[in-house]
Design a protein around this motif. Sequence first.
Motif, PDB file in Angstrom:
ATOM      1  N   VAL A  58      33.405 112.574  65.361  1.00  0.00           N
ATOM      2  CA  VAL A  58      32.448 113.156  66.292  1.00  0.00           C
ATOM      3  C   VAL A  58      31.021 112.933  65.816  1.00  0.00           C
ATOM      4  CG1 VAL A  58      31.621 115.317  67.316  1.00  0.00           C
ATOM      5  CG2 VAL A  58      34.078 114.854  67.195  1.00  0.00           C
ATOM      6  N   ARG A  59      30.776 113.108  64.520  1.00  0.00           N
ATOM      7  CA  ARG A  59      29.411 112.937  64.005  1.00  0.00           C
ATOM      8  C   ARG A  59      28.921 111.512  64.212  1.00  0.00           C
ATOM      9  NH1 ARG A  59      25.797 115.531  60.738  1.00  0.00           N
ATOM     10  NH2 ARG A  59      27.211 117.294  60.503  1.00  0.00           N
ATOM     11  N   ARG A  60      29.793 110.548  64.033  1.00  0.00           N
ATOM     12  CA  ARG A  60      29.379 109.148  64.197  1.00  0.00           C
ATOM     13  C   ARG A  60      28.995 108.868  65.653  1.00  0.00           C
ATOM     14  NH1 ARG A  60      33.298 103.919  63.754  1.00  0.00           N
ATOM     15  NH2 ARG A  60      31.722 102.322  64.115  1.00  0.00           N
ATOM     16  N   ILE A  61      29.813 109.329  66.580  1.00  0.00           N
ATOM     17  CA  ILE A  61      29.503 109.133  67.987  1.00  0.00           C
ATOM     18  C   ILE A  61      28.242 109.908  68.363  1.00  0.00           C
ATOM     19  CG2 ILE A  61      30.335 109.472  70.343  1.00  0.00           C
ATOM     20  CD1 ILE A  61      33.183 109.155  69.270  1.00  0.00           C
ATOM     21  N   GLY A  62      28.125 111.139  67.854  1.00  0.00           N
ATOM     22  CA  GLY A  62      26.947 111.944  68.128  1.00  0.00           C
ATOM     23  C   GLY A  62      25.680 111.290  67.619  1.00  0.00           C
ATOM     24  N   THR A  63      25.751 110.654  66.457  1.00  0.00           N
ATOM     25  CA  THR A  63      24.587 109.963  65.904  1.00  0.00           C
ATOM     26  C   THR A  63      24.156 108.810  66.805  1.00  0.00           C
ATOM     27  OG1 THR A  63      25.194 110.548  63.629  1.00  0.00           O
ATOM     28  CG2 THR A  63      23.723 108.659  63.921  1.00  0.00           C
ATOM     29  N   LEU A  64      25.134 108.086  67.332  1.00  0.00           N
ATOM     30  CA  LEU A  64      24.819 106.976  68.237  1.00  0.00           C
ATOM     31  C   LEU A  64      24.156 107.496  69.510  1.00  0.00           C
ATOM     32  CD1 LEU A  64      24.992 103.995  68.941  1.00  0.00           C
ATOM     33  CD2 LEU A  64      27.321 104.392  69.783  1.00  0.00           C
ATOM     34  N   ILE A  65      24.671 108.603  70.040  1.00  0.00           N
ATOM     35  CA  ILE A  65      24.075 109.202  71.238  1.00  0.00           C
ATOM     36  C   ILE A  65      22.648 109.665  70.945  1.00  0.00           C
ATOM     37  CG2 ILE A  65      24.194 111.187  72.800  1.00  0.00           C
ATOM     38  CD1 ILE A  65      27.269 110.936  72.629  1.00  0.00           C
ATOM     39  N   PHE A  66      22.470 110.355  69.804  1.00  0.00           N
ATOM     40  CA  PHE A  66      21.139 110.844  69.465  1.00  0.00           C
ATOM     41  C   PHE A  66      20.161 109.686  69.275  1.00  0.00           C
ATOM     42  CE2 PHE A  66      17.971 111.821  66.186  1.00  0.00           C
ATOM     43  CZ  PHE A  66      17.253 112.789  66.872  1.00  0.00           C
ATOM     44  N   ALA A  67      20.608 108.601  68.654  1.00  0.00           N
ATOM     45  CA  ALA A  67      19.730 107.449  68.460  1.00  0.00           C
ATOM     46  C   ALA A  67      19.239 106.914  69.808  1.00  0.00           C
ATOM     47  CB  ALA A  67      20.461 106.357  67.687  1.00  0.00           C
TER      48      ALA A  67
ATOM     49  N   SER B 248      25.089 102.477  80.105  1.00  0.00           N
ATOM     50  CA  SER B 248      25.261 101.328  79.205  1.00  0.00           C
ATOM     51  C   SER B 248      25.807 101.769  77.862  1.00  0.00           C
ATOM     52  CB  SER B 248      23.926 100.601  79.018  1.00  0.00           C
ATOM     53  OG  SER B 248      23.481 100.038  80.232  1.00  0.00           O
ATOM     54  N   LEU B 249      25.314 102.898  77.379  1.00  0.00           N
ATOM     55  CA  LEU B 249      25.826 103.442  76.122  1.00  0.00           C
ATOM     56  C   LEU B 249      27.306 103.756  76.245  1.00  0.00           C
ATOM     57  CD1 LEU B 249      25.467 104.791  73.288  1.00  0.00           C
ATOM     58  CD2 LEU B 249      24.837 106.885  74.523  1.00  0.00           C
ATOM     59  N   LEU B 250      27.685 104.388  77.341  1.00  0.00           N
ATOM     60  CA  LEU B 250      29.077 104.789  77.513  1.00  0.00           C
ATOM     61  C   LEU B 250      30.005 103.587  77.654  1.00  0.00           C
ATOM     62  CD1 LEU B 250      28.780 107.917  79.824  1.00  0.00           C
ATOM     63  CD2 LEU B 250      29.281 107.818  77.381  1.00  0.00           C
TER      64      LEU B 250
ATOM     65  N   GLY C  89      29.985 101.164  75.826  1.00  0.00           N
ATOM     66  CA  GLY C  89      30.358 100.797  74.459  1.00  0.00           C
ATOM     67  C   GLY C  89      31.207 101.821  73.746  1.00  0.00           C
ATOM     68  N   ILE C  90      31.104 103.122  74.115  1.00  0.00           N
ATOM     69  CA  ILE C  90      31.824 104.134  73.343  1.00  0.00           C
ATOM     70  C   ILE C  90      32.883 104.859  74.161  1.00  0.00           C
ATOM     71  CG2 ILE C  90      29.943 104.534  71.726  1.00  0.00           C
ATOM     72  CD1 ILE C  90      29.181 107.013  73.273  1.00  0.00           C
ATOM     73  N   ALA C  91      33.108 104.407  75.386  1.00  0.00           N
ATOM     74  CA  ALA C  91      34.171 104.996  76.187  1.00  0.00           C
ATOM     75  C   ALA C  91      35.426 104.117  76.065  1.00  0.00           C
ATOM     76  CB  ALA C  91      33.757 105.095  77.649  1.00  0.00           C
ATOM     77  N   GLY C  92      36.560 104.756  76.064  1.00  0.00           N
ATOM     78  CA  GLY C  92      37.820 104.015  76.041  1.00  0.00           C
ATOM     79  C   GLY C  92      37.919 103.074  74.876  1.00  0.00           C
ATOM     80  N   SER C  93      38.354 101.859  75.124  1.00  0.00           N
ATOM     81  CA  SER C  93      38.587 100.900  74.039  1.00  0.00           C
ATOM     82  C   SER C  93      37.319 100.207  73.579  1.00  0.00           C
ATOM     83  CB  SER C  93      39.592  99.839  74.500  1.00  0.00           C
ATOM     84  OG  SER C  93      39.080  99.151  75.622  1.00  0.00           O
ATOM     85  N   GLY C  94      36.188 100.544  74.208  1.00  0.00           N
ATOM     86  CA  GLY C  94      34.950  99.869  73.832  1.00  0.00           C
ATOM     87  C   GLY C  94      34.376 100.330  72.507  1.00  0.00           C
ATOM     88  N   PHE C  95      34.845 101.465  71.967  1.00  0.00           N
ATOM     89  CA  PHE C  95      34.331 101.991  70.702  1.00  0.00           C
ATOM     90  C   PHE C  95      35.372 101.765  69.624  1.00  0.00           C
ATOM     91  CE2 PHE C  95      33.626 105.440  67.616  1.00  0.00           C
ATOM     92  CZ  PHE C  95      32.312 105.175  67.310  1.00  0.00           C
ATOM     93  N   HIS C  96      35.029 101.028  68.589  1.00  0.00           N
ATOM     94  CA  HIS C  96      36.003 100.642  67.568  1.00  0.00           C
ATOM     95  C   HIS C  96      35.710 101.376  66.275  1.00  0.00           C
ATOM     96  CE1 HIS C  96      37.562  97.436  70.121  1.00  0.00           C
ATOM     97  NE2 HIS C  96      36.303  97.092  70.366  1.00  0.00           N
ATOM     98  N   GLN C  97      36.747 101.956  65.713  1.00  0.00           N
ATOM     99  CA  GLN C  97      36.637 102.603  64.410  1.00  0.00           C
ATOM    100  C   GLN C  97      36.741 101.556  63.314  1.00  0.00           C
ATOM    101  OE1 GLN C  97      36.264 106.058  63.695  1.00  0.00           O
ATOM    102  NE2 GLN C  97      35.611 105.928  65.822  1.00  0.00           N
ATOM    103  N   ARG C  98      36.069 101.823  62.211  1.00  0.00           N
ATOM    104  CA  ARG C  98      36.160 100.930  61.048  1.00  0.00           C
ATOM    105  C   ARG C  98      36.671 101.697  59.858  1.00  0.00           C
ATOM    106  NH1 ARG C  98      30.542  97.389  61.256  1.00  0.00           N
ATOM    107  NH2 ARG C  98      30.961  96.320  63.231  1.00  0.00           N
TER     108      ARG C  98
END
Length: 201
Positions: free
Chosen positions: A151-160, A188-190, A192-201
């Motif tokens: 959650v923090r990683r996604i939240g950071t991307l949203i805040f950026a 546009s942000l979503l 990348g981070i919705a569904g399969s568009g957001f990849h964990q590393r």
Amino acid sequence: MPERRYHHGNLRAALLAQAEATLRVSGVDGLSLRELARDVGVSYGSPRRHFEDKAALLDALVEAGFQRLGAELARAAEPDGRDFADMLTAVAVSYIGFATASPALVDLMSRSRYLAQAPEALVRAREASFAPVRGLVERGQASGELAPGEVRRIGTLIFATLHGLATLANNGMIDPLDDHVISDSIHSLLTGIAGSGFHQR
């Protein structure tokens, strides 16, 4: 100048309001407890009953700023049947509105002191201010509108994204009232981070 009379607790609020007004016009360098006392119309020693020094005054300004921001974000992210994109867009509009109304305060809130070695009270205030966004991300994940992940990683991307839009608005590069720019950025942000568009590393 005779000292004004304030009801218990009101002087601190008056000092903070004047300090923020001074910050908006003159920046951090224009703030001093002595000048603040003069502007509010109290004796020179009165501000020290509430703020030990200028650093304590700045800390109080930042804490109050986070509290106000948190209240605005909470209203924007209130679950009310809207889909995730609409709620996130409302959060973006709320943050950009706050940042463009109080750019000097947001700049102070964003300084490294308040992101790393901040006093505990400020850490709590900062974390609480963005709790509504964390809650929104968690709800988006639960409903499948966002991919699982930290959650923090996604939240950071949203805040950026939000802070970047606010910076562009404050620099006069975009119109802060242009809902299309904000909405397009969020969608546009979503992508990348919705569904399969957001990849964990």
